[in-house]
Design an enzyme around this catalytic site. Structure first.
Site, PDB file in Angstrom:
ATOM      1  N   GLY A   1      54.857 -21.142  23.134  1.00 41.85           N
ATOM      2  CA  GLY A   1      55.517 -20.034  22.450  1.00 41.85           C
ATOM      3  C   GLY A   1      54.987 -18.702  22.962  1.00 41.85           C
TER       4      GLY A   1
ATOM      5  N   HIS B   1      62.964 -28.375  16.511  1.00 44.02           N
ATOM      6  CA  HIS B   1      61.731 -27.563  16.425  1.00 44.02           C
ATOM      7  C   HIS B   1      61.362 -27.379  14.947  1.00 44.02           C
ATOM      8  CE1 HIS B   1      58.969 -24.194  16.713  1.00 44.02           C
ATOM      9  NE2 HIS B   1      58.808 -24.530  17.981  1.00 44.02           N
TER      10      HIS B   1
ATOM     11  N   GLU C   1      54.224 -31.120  18.446  1.00 42.96           N
ATOM     12  CA  GLU C   1      53.762 -29.795  18.021  1.00 42.96           C
ATOM     13  C   GLU C   1      53.316 -29.868  16.566  1.00 42.96           C
ATOM     14  OE1 GLU C   1      55.585 -26.289  20.401  1.00 42.96           O
ATOM     15  OE2 GLU C   1      56.902 -26.765  18.761  1.00 42.96           O
TER      16      GLU C   1
ATOM     17  N   SER D   1      49.619 -23.103  20.009  1.00 43.73           N
ATOM     18  CA  SER D   1      48.502 -22.229  20.364  1.00 43.73           C
ATOM     19  C   SER D   1      47.866 -22.566  21.711  1.00 43.73           C
ATOM     20  CB  SER D   1      47.461 -22.227  19.241  1.00 43.73           C
ATOM     21  OG  SER D   1      48.079 -21.800  18.035  1.00 43.73           O
TER      22      SER D   1
HETATM   23  P1  13P Z   1      52.745 -20.928  19.968  1.00 41.03           P
HETATM   24  O1  13P Z   1      52.484 -21.309  21.407  1.00 41.03           O
HETATM   25  O2  13P Z   1      53.038 -19.467  19.800  1.00 41.03           O
HETATM   26  O3  13P Z   1      51.723 -21.454  19.024  1.00 41.03           O
HETATM   27  O4  13P Z   1      54.133 -21.637  19.563  1.00 41.03           O
HETATM   28  C1  13P Z   1      54.281 -22.981  19.799  1.00 41.03           C
HETATM   29  C2  13P Z   1      55.709 -23.325  19.641  1.00 41.03           C
HETATM   30  O5  13P Z   1      56.219 -23.319  18.526  1.00 41.03           O
HETATM   31  C3  13P Z   1      56.480 -23.619  20.848  1.00 41.03           C
HETATM   32  O6  13P Z   1      57.675 -24.241  20.544  1.00 41.03           O
END
Ligand code: 13P
Length: 254
Positions: free
Chosen positions: A235, A95, A166, A214
């Site tokens: 997230g 990650h 991501e 997001s």
């Molecule tokens: P968000 O969905 O809060 O932007 O985070 C994404 C994330 O890092 C998932 O691993």
């Protein structure tokens, strides 16, 4: 047809076990919906025991990381055997928030191998920190895939792998700042091409690519439709039962 994949990355939240239990009680009321997905929940380690009991029947336990070594003394580390003993089925590896702490592609490659040996599905995270008109981010993604997957060549392993794209610039923002569906569709084609170069066409075809950054109830449907992704790594919205439910519904209805 394989089920859409939804992975909840709780990161270091919620701040108490009671809040985690309350969230899972609410989610479990929609268990019939969640059963239509391959749903994974990755809570903080300290909640594993409680979460694994509460999600039985509608979700699988996942880990936010895996230690790169299976043996030997390692103070403060959680090894694959420990993860397995709690029933962990999938581990998020590489990650961007771990890479920001210094985790290199080489370390990520070792973690992937350890996960495969332990029989835990690795969810490899890749993503550029920024984009430019020269397309340097494409080379960055290609290198991340190439070096993170160093040493993984068996077709059986490749076919168990999941990729989470991501883009770092899209994490933790408002839904309107997530990647656009058009740009995402292009990236999925690029990632599939890079995977084909590494594993060959047959294996690359079956490796699911997820998107994270997001995602919430308002943008899940356009991001899923016609981009070629197979699901989401979520997230913040995974900690809000209503948003999470809307994301699940978008994956099923699209
Ligand atoms: P968000 O969905 O809060 O932007 O985070 C994404 C994330 O890092 C998932 O691993």
């Amino acid at each position: 047809m394989a089920k859409p994949i939804l992975v909840a990355n709780w990161k270091n939240h919620p701040s108490s076990l009671k809040e985690a239990a309350d969230l899972l009680t609410t989610l479990s009321r929609r268990s019939m919906l969640y059963k239509k997905l391959s749903l994974y929940i990755a809570p903080p380690y300290t909640y594993f025991e409680s979460v694994s009991k509460r999600i039985k029947g509608f979700a699988n336990l996942a880990s936010q990381d895996v230690f790169f070594s299976a043996d030997g003394p390692h103070t403060g580390s959680v090894t694959p055997d420990i993860l397995k003993s709690f029933g962990v089925k999938l581990a998020i590896i590489g990650h961007s928030e771990r890479r920001a702490l210094g985790e290199t592609n080489e370390v990520v490659a070792t973690k992937l191998k350890t996960a495969f040996i332990a029989g835990i599905v690795p969810l490899l995270c890749i993503g550029e920190t920024s984009r430019d008109d020269e397309g340097n981010h494409l080379q960055f993604i290609q290198d991340q895939l190439k070096f993170s997957l160093e040493g993984i060549r068996r077709k059986e392993d490749a076919e168990k792998l999941i990729i989470a794209y991501e883009p770092v610039w899209a994490i933790g923002k408002r839904a309107s700042e997530a990647m656009s569906p058009t740009d995402l569709a292009e990236m999925v084609i690029f990632i599939k091409k890079a995977l084909t170069d590494i594993f060959g066409r047959d294996a690359a075809d079956v490796i699911p690519v997820l998107y994270g950054g997001s995602v919430d109830g308002s943008n899940a449907e356009p991001l899923y439709k016609e981009t070629g992704i197979r699901g989401f790594l979520v997230g913040r919205a995974s900690l809000k039962s209503k948003e999470f439910c809307e994301i699940a519904e978008a994956l099923i209805s699209s």
